[in-house]
Design a protein around this motif. Structure first.
Motif, PDB file in Angstrom:
ATOM      1  N   GLY A 123       0.820  -1.209   0.000  1.00  0.00           N
ATOM      2  CA  GLY A 123       0.000   0.000   0.000  1.00  0.00           C
ATOM      3  C   GLY A 123       0.852   1.255   0.000  1.00  0.00           C
ATOM      4  O   GLY A 123       1.812   1.375   0.773  1.00  0.00           O
ATOM      5  N   ASP A 124       0.489   2.222  -0.884  1.00  0.00           N
ATOM      6  CA  ASP A 124       1.247   3.469  -0.966  1.00  0.00           C
ATOM      7  C   ASP A 124       0.368   4.628  -0.486  1.00  0.00           C
ATOM      8  O   ASP A 124      -0.623   4.432   0.221  1.00  0.00           O
ATOM      9  CB  ASP A 124       1.768   3.698  -2.384  1.00  0.00           C
ATOM     10  CG  ASP A 124       0.649   3.774  -3.417  1.00  0.00           C
ATOM     11  OD1 ASP A 124      -0.525   3.985  -3.046  1.00  0.00           O
ATOM     12  OD2 ASP A 124       0.939   3.623  -4.622  1.00  0.00           O
ATOM     13  N   THR A 125       0.715   5.842  -0.867  1.00  0.00           N
ATOM     14  CA  THR A 125       0.018   7.026  -0.356  1.00  0.00           C
ATOM     15  C   THR A 125      -0.960   7.626  -1.360  1.00  0.00           C
ATOM     16  O   THR A 125      -1.471   8.720  -1.128  1.00  0.00           O
ATOM     17  CB  THR A 125       1.042   8.105   0.047  1.00  0.00           C
ATOM     18  OG1 THR A 125       1.767   8.532  -1.117  1.00  0.00           O
ATOM     19  CG2 THR A 125       2.009   7.582   1.095  1.00  0.00           C
ATOM     20  N   ALA A 175       3.401   9.328   6.007  1.00  0.00           N
ATOM     21  CA  ALA A 175       2.597  10.374   5.375  1.00  0.00           C
ATOM     22  C   ALA A 175       1.502  10.856   6.322  1.00  0.00           C
ATOM     23  O   ALA A 175       1.211  12.058   6.407  1.00  0.00           O
ATOM     24  CB  ALA A 175       1.988   9.858   4.075  1.00  0.00           C
ATOM     25  N   LEU A 176       0.892   9.930   7.032  1.00  0.00           N
ATOM     26  CA  LEU A 176      -0.157  10.296   7.982  1.00  0.00           C
ATOM     27  C   LEU A 176       0.407  11.097   9.156  1.00  0.00           C
ATOM     28  O   LEU A 176      -0.219  12.059   9.618  1.00  0.00           O
ATOM     29  CB  LEU A 176      -0.859   9.039   8.491  1.00  0.00           C
ATOM     30  CG  LEU A 176      -1.848   8.392   7.522  1.00  0.00           C
ATOM     31  CD1 LEU A 176      -2.202   6.982   7.980  1.00  0.00           C
ATOM     32  CD2 LEU A 176      -3.103   9.252   7.395  1.00  0.00           C
ATOM     33  N   GLU A 177       1.570  10.720   9.624  1.00  0.00           N
ATOM     34  CA  GLU A 177       2.194  11.465  10.717  1.00  0.00           C
ATOM     35  C   GLU A 177       2.493  12.899  10.286  1.00  0.00           C
ATOM     36  O   GLU A 177       2.217  13.857  11.029  1.00  0.00           O
ATOM     37  CB  GLU A 177       3.474  10.769  11.161  1.00  0.00           C
ATOM     38  CG  GLU A 177       4.204  11.519  12.271  1.00  0.00           C
ATOM     39  CD  GLU A 177       5.508  10.853  12.681  1.00  0.00           C
ATOM     40  OE1 GLU A 177       6.227  11.448  13.517  1.00  0.00           O
ATOM     41  OE2 GLU A 177       5.816   9.762  12.166  1.00  0.00           O
ATOM     42  N   PHE A 207      -6.436  13.825   1.470  1.00  0.00           N
ATOM     43  CA  PHE A 207      -5.939  15.120   1.933  1.00  0.00           C
ATOM     44  C   PHE A 207      -6.441  16.238   1.025  1.00  0.00           C
ATOM     45  O   PHE A 207      -6.915  17.288   1.491  1.00  0.00           O
ATOM     46  CB  PHE A 207      -4.408  15.137   1.962  1.00  0.00           C
ATOM     47  CG  PHE A 207      -3.772  14.106   2.858  1.00  0.00           C
ATOM     48  CD1 PHE A 207      -4.463  13.557   3.926  1.00  0.00           C
ATOM     49  CD2 PHE A 207      -2.462  13.686   2.634  1.00  0.00           C
ATOM     50  CE1 PHE A 207      -3.865  12.605   4.753  1.00  0.00           C
ATOM     51  CE2 PHE A 207      -1.851  12.744   3.453  1.00  0.00           C
ATOM     52  CZ  PHE A 207      -2.563  12.202   4.505  1.00  0.00           C
ATOM     53  N   ALA A 208      -6.349  16.013  -0.282  1.00  0.00           N
ATOM     54  CA  ALA A 208      -6.762  17.037  -1.249  1.00  0.00           C
ATOM     55  C   ALA A 208      -8.260  17.307  -1.170  1.00  0.00           C
ATOM     56  O   ALA A 208      -8.715  18.428  -1.441  1.00  0.00           O
ATOM     57  CB  ALA A 208      -6.389  16.596  -2.660  1.00  0.00           C
ATOM     58  N   ALA A 209      -9.029  16.305  -0.799  1.00  0.00           N
ATOM     59  CA  ALA A 209     -10.485  16.467  -0.708  1.00  0.00           C
ATOM     60  C   ALA A 209     -10.923  17.175   0.572  1.00  0.00           C
ATOM     61  O   ALA A 209     -12.104  17.460   0.754  1.00  0.00           O
ATOM     62  CB  ALA A 209     -11.174  15.106  -0.795  1.00  0.00           C
ATOM     63  N   GLY A 210      -9.966  17.434   1.468  1.00  0.00           N
ATOM     64  CA  GLY A 210     -10.294  18.184   2.677  1.00  0.00           C
ATOM     65  C   GLY A 210     -10.600  17.325   3.886  1.00  0.00           C
ATOM     66  O   GLY A 210     -11.319  17.765   4.791  1.00  0.00           O
TER      67      GLY A 210
END
Length: 335
Positions: free
Chosen positions: A231-233, A264-266, A240-243
Motif C-alpha cells: 500500500g502506498d500514499t 505520510a499520515l504522521e 488530503f486534497a479532498a479536505g
C-alpha cells in the motif's frame, strides 16, 4: 386495541419490505415494489392484531444511500411522532442490512428520546418463501415494548438475537445468521415469544452531541484507508486534497498501516492538524502500542473502521481535543 403495545414504526427501505415476482428469488428483488406500514403489519402474520403501530413518516431509500442527512431525518421524525403520541413505548426501524450497523451505531450515540429504538432488517425479501422478515419484525416489535429495554437507547434485533450497535457487523451476503457480535456476543436471544437477556442494555448517548449535531448541515469529512500489501500514499493524497479532517486506518491486525503510509499520515497530522485513528481488519480491541503512538495515532479500541469513522466525525464536529477523542473512544467501547 388500546391494551396493545404502542410502537412507532419507521420503514426506511431494504430487503425486509421488498418484493419480487418470483417467490424463490432471494437475490434480485425490489422491481415488484415494497410493502407499506399497513401492508407489512397485515401481511406479516397480522401483526396489527398484536401491536398498535403509529407510522413514522420517512421516504425509504436503499441502505447504501443512507447517511447523515437520512439519520437526522429518522431522528427528527421519531421525535415529532413521540411528541404527538406520548404513550409510544418504543420505536422500530426497518433498514437494509448493508448499512444497518452504521445507522444503528450513529443513532445510538445521539438517541435521547427516552424510549428504545430497535433496528431490524432481513436477508430475504418479503415475497420469498422462507423470508426471515416477518419473524425479525415481530421480535423487534416485542423488544421495543419490553420494559427491560425501556429507555435503554438503541439495539439491533435480527435472526432471533439482540445486538449492541457497537459490536454487531454483517459477515455474510446471504446467510440468515449473517449478523454477529464477535467481541462481546449478543445481548439476548429470542426463543419464540420469549426474550432472554444475557446482560444489561446500556445507552451509548454522547451528552455533548445530543443537541449540537442537529444544527449541522453535514458531518466533517473523515475517510477510511484500507491497508493491504504494498500500500502506498495514493489514496491518502486524494483524501488530503479532498479536505479530510480525519483518517481512519483499516489496518493490518492489530491496526497498522504500511511504513510509507504511516509516515505520510504522521506528517499530515503534525502539519495540518488531522486526526488519525487506528482500527483493524480483524475484530477485537486495537491495543495501544509504541509504533502507532510514535506516529501520533490513536486507537479505536473495539470499534470497526466504519463505526470509528462515525464517532470521529462527531468528535471533529465538536472540536474535541486529541485527549478527549481518545477518552471518548474508550468510553464508547467499554462495557
Amino acid at each position: 386495541m388500546t391494551d396493545l403495545p404502542h410502537i412507532g414504526l419507521v420503514i426506511s427501505g431494504g430487503t425486509l419490505t421488498a418484493l419480487a415476482d418470483d417467490p424463490f428469488e432471494i437475490c434480485d428483488y425490489g422491481q415488484a415494489g415494497s410493502y407499506t406500514v399497513p401492508e407489512v403489519m397485515r401481511q406479516f402474520g397480522h401483526l396489527d392484531q398484536r401491536f398498535r403501530v403509529t407510522e413514522v413518516p420517512f421516504d425509504p431509500v436503499p441502505s447504501f444511500d443512507m447517511g447523515f442527512a437520512k439519520w437526522r431525518d429518522i431522528y427528527r421524525s421519531c421525535r415529532v411522532t413521540l411528541a404527538q403520541n406520548p404513550d409510544i413505548e418504543g420505536f422500530v426501524l426497518t433498514h437494509g442490512t448493508g448499512a444497518v450497523a452504521e445507522t444503528a451505531f450513529f443513532l445510538s450515540l445521539v438517541w435521547d428520546l427516552g424510549v428504545p429504538l430497535v433496528v431490524t432488517g432481513a436477508q430475504r425479501p418479503a415475497s420469498a418463501q422462507g423470508s426471515d422478515g416477518p419473524m425479525n419484525l415481530f421480535h423487534a416489535l416485542k423488544a421495543a415494548a419490553d420494559p427491560r429495554i425501556s429507555g435503554s437507547g438503541v439495539v439491533v434485533a435480527i435472526n432471533a438475537e439482540l445486538h449492541d450497535p457497537r459490536d454487531v457487523s454483517k459477515f455474510d451476503n446471504a446467510a440468515l445468521d449473517s449478523f454477529r457480535s464477535p467481541w462481546r456476543g449478543p445481548l439476548g436471544r429470542f426463543t419464540g415469544n420469549t426474550l432472554d437477556l444475557f446482560r444489561p442494555i446500556v445507552s451509548h448517548l454522547i451528552p455533548t452531541a445530543s443537541e449540537a449535531w442537529q444544527k449541522l448541515s453535514d458531518l466533517p469529512r473523515v475517510d477510511i484507508l484500507f491497508c493491504h500489501s504494498d500500500g502506498d500514499t495514493t489514496a491518502l493524497e486524494a483524501f488530503f486534497a479532498a479536505g479530510a479532517r480525519g483518517i481512519v486506518i483499516a489496518g493490518f491486525a492489530p491496526g497498522y498501516a504500511t511504513s510509507v503510509q504511516a509516515q505520510a499520515l504522521e506528517h499530515w497530522s503534525k502539519t495540518k492538524g488531522g486526526i488519525v485513528i487506528a482500527t483493524s481488519h480483524a475484530s477485537g480491541r486495537v491495543p495501544e502500542n509504541s509504533r502507532n503512538q510514535s506516529h501520533g495515532f490513536m486507537s479505536a479500541a473495539c470499534l470497526s473502521p466504519a463505526k470509528a469513522r462515525i464517532l470521529l466525525q462527531l468528535c471533529v464536529s465538536q472540536q474535541k481535543s486529541s485527549k478527549e477523542i481518545s477518552e471518548l473512544f474508550d468510553r464508547v467501547s467499554a462495557g
